[in-house]
Design a protein around this motif. Structure first.
Motif, PDB file in Angstrom:
ATOM      1  N   PHE A 138      -9.484  -4.163  10.106  1.00 43.69           N
ATOM      2  CA  PHE A 138      -8.253  -3.915   9.651  1.00 43.69           C
ATOM      3  C   PHE A 138      -7.600  -2.746  10.531  1.00 43.69           C
ATOM      4  CE2 PHE A 138      -5.430  -0.924   7.194  1.00 43.69           C
ATOM      5  CZ  PHE A 138      -4.789  -1.940   6.438  1.00 43.69           C
ATOM      6  N   ARG A 139      -8.345  -1.861  10.954  1.00 42.36           N
ATOM      7  CA  ARG A 139      -7.696  -0.652  11.444  1.00 42.36           C
ATOM      8  C   ARG A 139      -7.188  -1.130  13.176  1.00 42.36           C
ATOM      9  NH1 ARG A 139     -11.984   3.836   9.620  1.00 42.36           N
ATOM     10  NH2 ARG A 139     -11.661   3.724   7.477  1.00 42.36           N
ATOM     11  N   LYS A 180     -13.370  -1.054  -3.538  1.00 37.71           N
ATOM     12  CA  LYS A 180     -13.206  -1.693  -2.230  1.00 37.71           C
ATOM     13  C   LYS A 180     -14.275  -0.864  -1.295  1.00 37.71           C
ATOM     14  CE  LYS A 180      -9.973  -1.316   1.644  1.00 37.71           C
ATOM     15  NZ  LYS A 180      -9.090  -0.565   2.050  1.00 37.71           N
ATOM     16  N   ASP A 235      -1.814   5.926   6.710  1.00 35.01           N
ATOM     17  CA  ASP A 235      -2.576   5.722   7.937  1.00 35.01           C
ATOM     18  C   ASP A 235      -1.789   4.787   8.839  1.00 35.01           C
ATOM     19  OD1 ASP A 235      -3.564   4.161   5.658  1.00 35.01           O
ATOM     20  OD2 ASP A 235      -4.736   3.300   6.963  1.00 35.01           O
ATOM     21  N   LYS A 251     -12.762   3.622  -3.729  1.00 36.51           N
ATOM     22  CA  LYS A 251     -12.685   3.098  -2.196  1.00 36.51           C
ATOM     23  C   LYS A 251     -13.717   4.039  -1.602  1.00 36.51           C
ATOM     24  CE  LYS A 251      -9.375   2.555   1.541  1.00 36.51           C
ATOM     25  NZ  LYS A 251      -7.921   2.474   1.947  1.00 36.51           N
ATOM     26  N   TYR A 272      -8.558 -12.504   2.963  1.00 38.48           N
ATOM     27  CA  TYR A 272      -7.518 -13.006   4.229  1.00 38.48           C
ATOM     28  C   TYR A 272      -7.777 -14.433   4.128  1.00 38.48           C
ATOM     29  CZ  TYR A 272      -7.264  -8.088   5.383  1.00 38.48           C
ATOM     30  OH  TYR A 272      -7.165  -6.837   5.213  1.00 38.48           O
ATOM     31  N   SER A 324      -3.837   3.461  -1.391  1.00 39.38           N
ATOM     32  CA  SER A 324      -4.979   3.216  -0.831  1.00 39.38           C
ATOM     33  C   SER A 324      -5.449   4.438  -0.283  1.00 39.38           C
ATOM     34  CB  SER A 324      -5.050   2.149  -0.018  1.00 39.38           C
ATOM     35  OG  SER A 324      -4.177   2.422   1.067  1.00 39.38           O
ATOM     36  N   VAL A 351     -12.881  -7.003   2.238  1.00 41.11           N
ATOM     37  CA  VAL A 351     -12.060  -6.352   3.487  1.00 41.11           C
ATOM     38  C   VAL A 351     -12.270  -7.194   4.745  1.00 41.11           C
ATOM     39  CG1 VAL A 351     -12.331  -4.073   2.291  1.00 41.11           C
ATOM     40  CG2 VAL A 351     -14.137  -4.770   3.835  1.00 41.11           C
ATOM     41  N   SER A 352     -11.841  -6.476   5.740  1.00 40.28           N
ATOM     42  CA  SER A 352     -11.467  -7.273   7.157  1.00 40.28           C
ATOM     43  C   SER A 352     -12.929  -7.440   7.762  1.00 40.28           C
ATOM     44  CB  SER A 352     -10.725  -6.270   7.978  1.00 40.28           C
ATOM     45  OG  SER A 352     -11.311  -4.953   7.973  1.00 40.28           O
ATOM     46  N   GLN A 359     -12.398   9.299   1.228  1.00 42.13           N
ATOM     47  CA  GLN A 359     -12.737   8.005   0.820  1.00 42.13           C
ATOM     48  C   GLN A 359     -14.494   8.409   0.278  1.00 42.13           C
ATOM     49  OE1 GLN A 359     -12.461   5.265   3.868  1.00 42.13           O
ATOM     50  NE2 GLN A 359     -10.157   5.051   3.632  1.00 42.13           N
ATOM     51  N   TYR A 407     -11.546  -6.019  -3.149  1.00 41.11           N
ATOM     52  CA  TYR A 407     -10.952  -6.363  -1.870  1.00 41.11           C
ATOM     53  C   TYR A 407     -12.090  -6.702  -1.003  1.00 41.11           C
ATOM     54  CZ  TYR A 407      -7.342  -5.634   1.981  1.00 41.11           C
ATOM     55  OH  TYR A 407      -6.540  -5.870   2.716  1.00 41.11           O
ATOM     56  N   ASP A 465       0.680  -1.262   0.059  1.00 37.84           N
ATOM     57  CA  ASP A 465      -0.038   0.090   0.118  1.00 37.84           C
ATOM     58  C   ASP A 465       0.765   1.322  -0.056  1.00 37.84           C
ATOM     59  OD1 ASP A 465      -2.624  -1.276   0.252  1.00 37.84           O
ATOM     60  OD2 ASP A 465      -3.266   0.276   1.856  1.00 37.84           O
ATOM     61  N   TYR A 515     -14.181  -1.411   7.309  1.00 33.32           N
ATOM     62  CA  TYR A 515     -12.590  -1.570   7.737  1.00 33.32           C
ATOM     63  C   TYR A 515     -12.255  -1.510   9.245  1.00 33.32           C
ATOM     64  CZ  TYR A 515     -13.072   0.647   3.128  1.00 33.32           C
ATOM     65  OH  TYR A 515     -13.261   0.955   1.908  1.00 33.32           O
ATOM     66  N   ASP A 553      -5.052   9.051   6.444  1.00 33.57           N
ATOM     67  CA  ASP A 553      -4.128   8.734   5.210  1.00 33.57           C
ATOM     68  C   ASP A 553      -3.425   9.790   4.738  1.00 33.57           C
ATOM     69  OD1 ASP A 553      -6.389   6.895   5.628  1.00 33.57           O
ATOM     70  OD2 ASP A 553      -5.876   5.831   3.819  1.00 33.57           O
ATOM     71  N   LYS A 563     -12.951   9.367   7.488  1.00 33.50           N
ATOM     72  CA  LYS A 563     -12.410   9.381   6.209  1.00 33.50           C
ATOM     73  C   LYS A 563     -13.255   9.892   4.970  1.00 33.50           C
ATOM     74  CE  LYS A 563      -8.843   6.228   7.567  1.00 33.50           C
ATOM     75  NZ  LYS A 563      -7.623   5.265   6.847  1.00 33.50           N
TER      76      LYS A 563
HETATM   77  N1  LIG Z   1      -5.480   3.376   3.486  1.00 29.40           N
HETATM   78  C1  LIG Z   1      -5.160   2.032   4.406  1.00 29.40           C
HETATM   79  C2  LIG Z   1      -6.222   0.846   4.156  1.00 29.40           C
HETATM   80  N2  LIG Z   1      -5.678   0.067   3.186  1.00 29.40           N
HETATM   81  C3  LIG Z   1      -6.531  -1.297   3.331  1.00 29.40           C
HETATM   82  C4  LIG Z   1      -7.598  -0.689   4.231  1.00 29.40           C
HETATM   83  C5  LIG Z   1      -8.689  -1.688   4.444  1.00 29.40           C
HETATM   84  C6  LIG Z   1      -8.575  -3.023   4.288  1.00 29.40           C
HETATM   85  C7  LIG Z   1      -9.596  -4.118   5.389  1.00 29.40           C
HETATM   86  O1  LIG Z   1     -10.308  -3.513   5.916  1.00 29.40           O
HETATM   87  O2  LIG Z   1      -9.403  -5.195   5.171  1.00 29.40           O
HETATM   88  C8  LIG Z   1      -7.330   0.280   4.607  1.00 29.40           C
HETATM   89  C9  LIG Z   1      -7.916   0.937   5.802  1.00 29.40           C
HETATM   90  C10 LIG Z   1      -8.572   2.420   5.677  1.00 29.40           C
HETATM   91  O3  LIG Z   1      -8.605   2.952   4.604  1.00 29.40           O
HETATM   92  O4  LIG Z   1      -9.039   2.906   6.669  1.00 29.40           O
END
Ligand SMILES: NCc1[nH]cc(CCC(=O)O)c1CC(=O)O
Ligand SMILES: [Mg+2]
Length: 343
Positions: free
Chosen positions: A220-221, A265, A138, A211, A330, A181, A290-291, A238, A288, A134, A217, A146, A234
């Motif tokens: 992930f954070r 994403k 952030d 995105k 994942y 990202s 995501v998490s 975003q 993606y 990436d 997310y 970011d 964000k």
């Molecule tokens: N900019 C960083 C980034 N790169 C990937 C994710 C999220 C990935 C996930 O949730 O699996 C994020 C988090 C965000 O933008 O806050």
């Protein structure tokens, strides 16, 4: 029947006169295989991993059951596993010690930071696995945003200047693909110029082009340690989840600026966007998962509320059907094992 009132006559069977019976093509496994339109393969997978400091360390991410933060030596082992499983590429994300974070995200520009260490170590051991890193500040900023901030505003152009330097440093460490990202305007073109000027013409850009400012997310954070620090949200960079046409305009700009691959994403809540983007641009297009999507499926599965393997495979196949050329997930190692027939 105990009821002695005369009921309507119900025939056991009657002729519907159907010409089309779609169920014919579903009558057996061989027939279903024959007409199947989409298929998920190991070639479709990108495996995201979290790098942490230390040695021989794996720390579970509480909100992502089954996912660990890994020290560099362990990341190398996982990269070897990716190679053995036939997973084409991995994506690296750092868990940065709070003591190394500052308002400008300076650690992003440290050529010896965790993702750079990991990239160098992986490239030495398993050069044939693609390494994606990436470009975003952030994981390195004390406020979790970011970009750099002044008077509460995320500064676009100042942030882009840093992302260009970050990208070149990551390419020097061995990144094969830079994945911006951050959603700053103009960063793809600037990163392309920066990489070219530094002699990295062959380093690809996979742009997080559409995105969204998403609640998915959250885990992930936690994993990168930015969640607790994040001030506000964000939404000034975003995208608004309400918008679809805007995604096409964002993608158009990134394609124009030189993105080699584009990403939508999150994944599952945005399949319509994925479909439109693939249709409109015909670019190599990635989703993606995501998490938060991972946590939903895995959390439910671990509670016995869903068949985890089936939900995993169905969710990933849906991305293929919607038009994705590949998926960051994942689940990657688990799917790869499953597809190989090893369970
Ligand atoms: N900019 C960083 C980034 N790169 C990937 C994710 C999220 C990935 C996930 O949730 O699996 C994020 C988090 C965000 O933008 O806050
Ligand atoms: Mg953009």
């Amino acid at each position: 029947m105990s009821n002695n009132r005369p009921g309507p006559e119900i025939a056991d069977s009657f002729d519907l006169g159907l010409v089309h019976r779609p169920r014919r093509n579903r009558k057996s496994e061989w027939a279903r295989r024959l007409v199947r339109e989409n298929v998920l393969t190991t070639n479709d997978l990108i495996w995201p991993m979290f790098v942490a400091a230390g040695d021989n360390l794996r720390t579970p991410v509480a909100s992502m059951p089954g996912v660990d933060r890994q020290s560099v030596d362990q990341i190398v082992r996982s990269a070897v596993e990716a190679a053995e499983l036939g997973i084409p590429a991995i994506a690296l994300f750092p868990y940065t010690d709070n003591a190394l974070k500052d308002a400008e995200g300076s650690e992003a520009l440290n050529p010896d930071n965790l993702v750079c260490q990991a990239a160098r170590a992986i490239k030495k051991e398993v050069p044939d696995v693609g390494v994606i890193i990436d470009a975003a500040l952030d994981p390195y900023t004390s406020h979790g945003h970011d970009g750099v901030i002044a008077d509460g505003r995320i500064l676009n152009d100042e942030t882009v200047a840093r992302l260009v330097r970050q990208s070149v440093i990551q390419a020097e460490a061995g990144a094969d693909v830079i994945a911006p990202s951050d959603m700053m305007d103009g960063r793809v073109g600037a990163i392309r110029d920066g990489l070219d000027a530094a002699g990295f013409q062959d380093v690809q850009i996979m742009s997080y082009a559409a995105k969204y400012a998403s609640a998915f997310y959250g885990p992930f954070r936690d994993a990168v340690g930015s969640g607790a620090l994040l001030v506000g949200d964000k939404r000034t960079y975003q995208m608004d989840p309400a918008n679809g046409d805007e995604a096409l305009r964002e993608v158009a700009l990134d394609v124009e600026e030189g993105a080699d691959m584009i990403m939508v994403k999150p994944g599952m809540p945005y399949l319509d966007v994925l479909h439109r983007v693939k249709k409109e641009f015909g670019m190599p297009t990635f989703a993606y998962q995501v998490s938060g999507e991972y946590a939903m499926i895995e959390g439910a599965a671990r509670n016995g509320w869903l068949d985890g393997d089936k939900a995993m495979l169905e969710s990933l196949l849906a991305f293929k059907r919607a038009g994705a050329d590949g998926v960051l997930t994942y689940f990657a190692p688990r799917v790869a094992r499953k597809l190989r027939g090893a369970g």
